[in-house]
Design a protein around this motif. Structure first.
Motif, mmCIF file in Angstrom:
data_model
loop_
_atom_site.group_PDB
_atom_site.id
_atom_site.type_symbol
_atom_site.label_atom_id
_atom_site.label_comp_id
_atom_site.label_asym_id
_atom_site.label_seq_id
_atom_site.Cartn_x
_atom_site.Cartn_y
_atom_site.Cartn_z
ATOM 1 N N VAL A 16 0.827 -1.203 0.000
ATOM 2 C CA VAL A 16 0.000 0.000 0.000
ATOM 3 C C VAL A 16 0.865 1.259 0.000
ATOM 4 O O VAL A 16 0.484 2.284 -0.567
ATOM 5 C CB VAL A 16 -0.974 -0.008 1.205
ATOM 6 N N VAL A 17 2.039 1.196 0.630
ATOM 7 C CA VAL A 17 2.945 2.343 0.623
ATOM 8 C C VAL A 17 3.249 2.765 -0.808
ATOM 9 O O VAL A 17 3.175 3.950 -1.162
ATOM 10 C CB VAL A 17 4.268 2.012 1.362
ATOM 11 N N PHE A 18 3.571 1.811 -1.656
ATOM 12 C CA PHE A 18 3.879 2.108 -3.053
ATOM 13 C C PHE A 18 2.639 2.654 -3.771
ATOM 14 O O PHE A 18 2.750 3.582 -4.579
ATOM 15 C CB PHE A 18 4.399 0.853 -3.750
ATOM 16 N N GLU A 19 1.473 2.099 -3.463
ATOM 17 C CA GLU A 19 0.237 2.562 -4.090
ATOM 18 C C GLU A 19 -0.070 4.002 -3.706
ATOM 19 O O GLU A 19 -0.489 4.812 -4.538
ATOM 20 C CB GLU A 19 -0.914 1.643 -3.700
ATOM 21 N N VAL A 20 0.132 4.335 -2.436
ATOM 22 C CA VAL A 20 -0.121 5.701 -1.962
ATOM 23 C C VAL A 20 0.848 6.678 -2.616
ATOM 24 O O VAL A 20 0.459 7.762 -3.075
ATOM 25 C CB VAL A 20 -0.014 5.771 -0.424
ATOM 26 N N LEU A 21 2.124 6.311 -2.673
ATOM 27 C CA LEU A 21 3.112 7.182 -3.296
ATOM 28 C C LEU A 21 2.809 7.396 -4.778
ATOM 29 O O LEU A 21 2.911 8.519 -5.299
ATOM 30 C CB LEU A 21 4.515 6.600 -3.126
ATOM 31 N N GLU A 22 2.408 6.337 -5.464
ATOM 32 C CA GLU A 22 2.081 6.463 -6.880
ATOM 33 C C GLU A 22 0.853 7.343 -7.088
ATOM 34 O O GLU A 22 0.752 8.073 -8.078
ATOM 35 C CB GLU A 22 1.847 5.077 -7.485
ATOM 36 N N ALA A 23 -0.088 7.305 -6.135
ATOM 37 C CA ALA A 23 -1.312 8.090 -6.259
ATOM 38 C C ALA A 23 -1.101 9.568 -5.941
ATOM 39 O O ALA A 23 -1.738 10.439 -6.549
ATOM 40 C CB ALA A 23 -2.390 7.521 -5.336
ATOM 41 N N LEU A 24 -0.195 9.852 -4.999
ATOM 42 C CA LEU A 24 -0.063 11.219 -4.504
ATOM 43 C C LEU A 24 1.096 12.013 -5.094
ATOM 44 O O LEU A 24 0.966 13.205 -5.358
ATOM 45 C CB LEU A 24 0.082 11.206 -2.974
ATOM 46 N N VAL A 25 2.230 11.369 -5.284
ATOM 47 C CA VAL A 25 3.452 12.096 -5.626
ATOM 48 C C VAL A 25 3.547 12.328 -7.129
ATOM 49 O O VAL A 25 3.320 11.420 -7.930
ATOM 50 C CB VAL A 25 4.695 11.337 -5.113
ATOM 51 N N ARG A 26 3.906 13.552 -7.487
ATOM 52 C CA ARG A 26 4.033 13.932 -8.890
ATOM 53 C C ARG A 26 5.455 14.408 -9.187
ATOM 54 O O ARG A 26 6.264 14.616 -8.283
ATOM 55 C CB ARG A 26 3.039 15.053 -9.222
ATOM 56 N N GLU A 27 5.740 14.613 -10.448
ATOM 57 C CA GLU A 27 7.040 15.113 -10.866
ATOM 58 C C GLU A 27 7.357 16.429 -10.168
ATOM 59 O O GLU A 27 6.477 17.288 -10.021
ATOM 60 C CB GLU A 27 7.065 15.302 -12.389
ATOM 61 N N ASP A 28 8.582 16.581 -9.715
ATOM 62 C CA ASP A 28 9.083 17.770 -9.031
ATOM 63 C C ASP A 28 8.587 17.917 -7.599
ATOM 64 O O ASP A 28 8.940 18.894 -6.919
ATOM 65 C CB ASP A 28 8.772 19.053 -9.812
ATOM 66 N N ASP A 29 7.773 16.993 -7.126
ATOM 67 C CA ASP A 29 7.427 16.998 -5.705
ATOM 68 C C ASP A 29 8.649 16.600 -4.883
ATOM 69 O O ASP A 29 9.585 15.972 -5.387
ATOM 70 C CB ASP A 29 6.281 16.019 -5.413
ATOM 71 N N ILE A 30 8.634 16.961 -3.616
ATOM 72 C CA ILE A 30 9.724 16.632 -2.697
ATOM 73 C C ILE A 30 9.242 15.567 -1.728
ATOM 74 O O ILE A 30 8.146 15.668 -1.173
ATOM 75 C CB ILE A 30 10.169 17.882 -1.913
ATOM 76 N N VAL A 31 10.065 14.541 -1.527
ATOM 77 C CA VAL A 31 9.726 13.485 -0.571
ATOM 78 C C VAL A 31 10.877 13.324 0.415
ATOM 79 O O VAL A 31 12.029 13.127 0.007
ATOM 80 C CB VAL A 31 9.439 12.143 -1.267
ATOM 81 N N VAL A 32 10.564 13.425 1.693
ATOM 82 C CA VAL A 32 11.543 13.226 2.750
ATOM 83 C C VAL A 32 11.303 11.847 3.356
ATOM 84 O O VAL A 32 10.247 11.595 3.936
ATOM 85 C CB VAL A 32 11.421 14.303 3.849
ATOM 86 N N LEU A 75 11.381 4.178 -7.102
ATOM 87 C CA LEU A 75 10.063 4.566 -7.605
ATOM 88 C C LEU A 75 9.941 6.088 -7.694
ATOM 89 O O LEU A 75 9.502 6.638 -8.717
ATOM 90 C CB LEU A 75 8.970 4.018 -6.675
ATOM 91 N N LEU A 76 10.349 6.763 -6.636
ATOM 92 C CA LEU A 76 10.210 8.216 -6.590
ATOM 93 C C LEU A 76 11.129 8.905 -7.587
ATOM 94 O O LEU A 76 10.744 9.891 -8.233
ATOM 95 C CB LEU A 76 10.499 8.708 -5.174
ATOM 96 N N LYS A 77 12.339 8.401 -7.732
ATOM 97 C CA LYS A 77 13.271 8.986 -8.690
ATOM 98 C C LYS A 77 12.766 8.801 -10.119
ATOM 99 O O LYS A 77 12.899 9.699 -10.955
ATOM 100 C CB LYS A 77 14.659 8.373 -8.518
ATOM 101 N N ASP A 78 12.192 7.644 -10.401
ATOM 102 C CA ASP A 78 11.641 7.379 -11.736
ATOM 103 C C ASP A 78 10.476 8.316 -12.043
ATOM 104 O O ASP A 78 10.198 8.617 -13.211
ATOM 105 C CB ASP A 78 11.178 5.926 -11.844
ATOM 106 N N ARG A 79 9.806 8.808 -10.996
ATOM 107 C CA ARG A 79 8.684 9.730 -11.178
ATOM 108 C C ARG A 79 9.132 11.181 -11.231
ATOM 109 O O ARG A 79 8.313 12.098 -11.371
ATOM 110 C CB ARG A 79 7.661 9.546 -10.052
ATOM 111 N N GLY A 80 10.443 11.410 -11.083
ATOM 112 C CA GLY A 80 10.968 12.768 -11.174
ATOM 113 C C GLY A 80 10.861 13.571 -9.895
ATOM 114 O O GLY A 80 10.901 14.809 -9.929
ATOM 115 N N SER A 81 10.760 12.898 -8.747
ATOM 116 C CA SER A 81 10.684 13.586 -7.461
ATOM 117 C C SER A 81 12.086 13.882 -6.938
ATOM 118 O O SER A 81 13.066 13.252 -7.337
ATOM 119 C CB SER A 81 9.942 12.716 -6.439
ATOM 120 N N TYR A 82 12.160 14.849 -6.029
ATOM 121 C CA TYR A 82 13.412 15.169 -5.345
ATOM 122 C C TYR A 82 13.366 14.490 -3.990
ATOM 123 O O TYR A 82 12.454 14.742 -3.189
ATOM 124 C CB TYR A 82 13.563 16.679 -5.182
#
Length: 312
Positions: free
Chosen positions: A116-132, A152-159
């Motif tokens: 579910v963690v991966f599902e939530v991240l895929e649903a919420l995080v967009r390109e150029d978003d920041i994830v700590v 996963l986050l890097k492939d989506r273009g997140s920082y």
């Protein structure tokens, strides 16, 4: 948008007593609960400093509901992944003779809930978003999950900012997060080498070796009572330690990271974001328990932060 991810949250219960007495009744003078977990702390500080973030975390049982209620009162936005097991609690005995910390083990998280963690991240995080991504992992969860999350986050273009320790840091860094925030002890464990916190040139050299090997953009290295370093390929900044009254060092690193992430996201320069980070980290030790930093203390400390460029 800024997101924080806390895989192993907890409820910190501070029990204030006069002193520990063997084989006798000890009466508590006061009990205070705090929502805890490194990513949650980052989101709490971002809120305190006037910013907005979304805290993603596992929460379960009565302790999980207490954390949600406290975050609601603080105005922290969160996306909780509800689990059947009780969220762990840490017991901190605060006495005139010192502090005693009892860290409880967290319950195991099912494979489905981890998915579910991966599902939530895929649903919420967009390109150029920041994830700590901050903190330890739940019982039984292998460090490789952090590698997969960062990938996963890097492939989506997140920082991605990455703040953990031990094997989780050694494995996760191979997914090439944009930044890491170790303290001096975590840094030494990562490079498997002892370095004095006063040897800035060697710390910078080792930092740049990591930057080259893992394609990092920046390293935020806190040195406890010796200040901090911001290391990039182009520059190295050193912030001198500021003397403040110390009540609790808990959450200082999280306050440091939160302020840096927020101010950088608001368009400030690296040096200005670094100034805010050091002010927030210093302000955090002025508060009891895990209250973290207060905005008025941070503002008062800003002009006292002395930063210099380090030649290397």
């Amino acid at each position: 948008m800024i997101f924080t991810l806390t895989m192993n949250p907890c409820l910190d219960r501070y029990i204030y007593i006069d002193k520990l007495v063997y084989d006798d009744t000890i009466r508590a003078r006061k009990i205070v609960d705090y929502p805890a977990g490194k990513g949650i702390d980052v989101s709490r500080v971002i809120k305190e400093l006037g910013g907005i973030s979304i805290a993603i975390t596992f929460l379960g049982g009565d302790n999980g509901r207490k954390i949600e209620n406290m975050l609601d009162k603080e105005g922290v936005i969160y996306s909780s992944i509800r689990v059947e097991s009780e969220t762990r609690m840490n017991i901190i005995l605060e006495s005139k003779g010192g502090q005693y910390r009892i860290s409880m083990p967290g319950a195991k998280i099912s494979k489905r809930k981890l998915e579910v963690v991966f599902e939530v991240l895929e649903a919420l995080v967009r390109e150029d978003d920041i994830v700590v991504i901050s903190g330890s992992l739940p019982q039984g969860v292998k460090p490789e999950i952090y590698f997969k999350i960062i990938k996963l986050l890097k492939d989506r273009g997140s920082y991605v900012y990455y703040d953990t320790d031990g094997e989780a840091l050694k494995i996760g860094i191979h997914a090439k997060p944009d930044a890491i925030k170790p303290n001096i002890h975590e840094f030494e464990r990562l490079i498997e080498k002892k370095i004095s916190s006063e040897n800035l040139s060697e710390l910078i050299s080792e930092g740049r070796r990591l930057i080259a090997e893992f394609e990092l953009k920046e390293i935020l290295l806190t040195l406890g009572g010796k200040g901090s370093l911001l290391i990039t390929n182009e520059k190295a900044l050193y912030a001198h330690h500021v003397e403040v009254p110390i009540k609790s060092a808990v959450g200082a690193g999280d306050s440091f990271l939160a302020a840096y992430v927020l101010k950088k996201n608001e368009g400030n320069t690296e040096i200005e974001a670094f100034r805010w980070a050091n002010a927030a980290g210093s302000a955090a030790v002025m508060t009891p328990g895990t209250e973290l930093c207060r905005i008025e203390d941070v503002l008062n400390l800003l002009e006292k932060i002395r930063i210099e460029k380090v030649k290397s």
